[in-house]
Design an enzyme around this catalytic site. Structure first.
Site, short mmCIF file in Angstrom:
data_model
loop_
_atom_site.label_atom_id
_atom_site.label_comp_id
_atom_site.label_asym_id
_atom_site.label_seq_id
_atom_site.Cartn_x
_atom_site.Cartn_y
_atom_site.Cartn_z
N SER A 137 0.81 -1.21 0.00
CA SER A 137 0.00 0.00 0.00
C SER A 137 0.85 1.27 0.00
CB SER A 137 -0.94 0.01 1.21
OG SER A 137 -0.18 0.10 2.40
N LYS A 176 -0.28 4.41 6.64
CA LYS A 176 -0.77 5.34 5.62
C LYS A 176 -0.20 6.74 5.87
CE LYS A 176 -4.01 2.64 3.61
NZ LYS A 176 -3.53 1.40 4.28
#
Lengths: 218, 218
Positions: A137, A176
């Site tokens: 990610s 993130k």
DNA sequence: GATAGTTGCGAACATCTGTTTGTAAACATA
DNA sequence: TATGTTTACAAACAGATGTTCGCAACTATC
């Protein structure tokens, strides 16, 4: 006695160098007499005298009455060198594993421990931990599957920082970029194939910010 | 005496654990009597006896007649632990700087030195060095400008491996993927905006292959 | 049960090693 | 010159520490 910050004498410099070299080549510090021989000094009392000065000036630390109780210090940070230089960073499982990170993780509780040299790390080394990244990610931020990411434990982050975030309702931890947007938070992956996560600000818990990445090829 | 590979007794296990903990908390190894106290043993001779066994089994190394001359070894690799655990990896300047790497670089000649824990590194640690990457030619292989790349010195590489290559005629070192193609070599950047370099095989010198990447954010 | 090997014990020994003491040369300062 | 500080020396002291020795308890093997 406070350091005078005077320049070290030639003899003191040589002794310091000898000690530095010695601990690189031996698993134990030198004795007073070994320093005496190694630096061609005629008496142990001279060694002791100069060791006192080195201690006063912050170059070493001595454990009284203990043989070989000399410890090198980093003159600038005062931090111990040698054995103590490496700091145990606990490595926890995969970031996406779905377990929250304990508030005060002990290195001994971690599945694995990474002994990193203090010189590599920021001045603050407590609250430092590492996670092995699962998935891609963050691939566009050059963090790959399998990389070990170093975190500094923190409960808040600046916009755009890479964080380990705990999603309370989902029971899930994720790596993130952190963007607070009013009452909610956008957790942005660095992978154009993936969508950001939007979550109420009070349902997101920052657990740490990324301070480093280590990747070893096998 | 060869290791019998017998299982350690409870007492020996406890002693080994005590020594391990001790060196983590002190800048010097424990004395025989400290082990005696720490493990509730009634006599120093018992400590000595079991230390002999630990040595025979490859868990420790002892320096005779030297106080605190106990050194922990890694049972598997036989490599020294403790002070010797961290290995000095010389860090040289930017990879594209245009200087060839010396054949046998000394850590002391390097502009900088990286003390890495042996546990992080492959078994072979001699001929290990590091370069600070300049530019983004390997960005698609997740190596960014400023990253520190670890190399294992080698003079040949398998097709596709990331190597530090010395271009003799250009007087230039570069980090690329290595593809031998008959009489010439293709040095492929991991950046679609950049073109590969083609060079006669005898004008390219492999200086090492990439074994790791370390990136610290400031 | 006899034997050998292992483990444990206490004490003494030898030496390694940090510390102290008294003295003196070199140096700077008043 | 006189004085105090720094650095150096040699010797001795005291404690820390590795090593050894003789003996005993326990265990395994035959």
């Amino acid at each position: 006695m406070a350091p005078s910050n005077r320049k070290l004498s030639e003899r003191q410099t040589k002794m310091l160098e000898y000690i530095t070299d010695f601990v690189k080549e031996h698993p134990y510090p030198p004795s007073v007499r070994e320093i005496q021989l190694g630096c061609s000094i005629s008496s142990t009392s001279v060694v002791d005298y100069n060791l006192h000065i080195l201690r006063r000036e912050g170059y070493i630390k001595r454990s009284p009455d203990i043989s070989r109780g000399i410890q090198l210090l980093d003159k600038d940070t005062g931090r111990a060198m040698g054995l103590q230089t490496s700091i145990a960073v606990p490595v926890f499982g995969a970031i996406a594993a779905g377990e929250p990170l304990m508030a005060f993780p002990e290195a001994s509780e971690a599945e694995e421990t990474l002994e990193l040299p203090a010189s590599m790390l920021p001045p603050r080394t407590d609250g430092m931990y590492a996670l092995r990244v699962k998935g891609q990610s963050m691939i566009e931020d050059l963090i790959d599957d399998g990389d070990v990411v170093l975190f500094q434990r923190r409960e808040s982050a600046s916009p755009g920082e890479m964080v380990a975030a705990w999603l309370k309702e989902r029971g899930e931890a994720t790596l993130k970029r952190y963007y607070p947007e009013g009452a909610r938070v956008r957790l942005q992956p660095a992978n154009s194939a993936m969508s950001p996560i939007y979550e109420d600000a009070d349902k997101v818990e920052v657990q740490g910010v990324v301070v480093g990445v280590i990747r070893m090829y096998r």
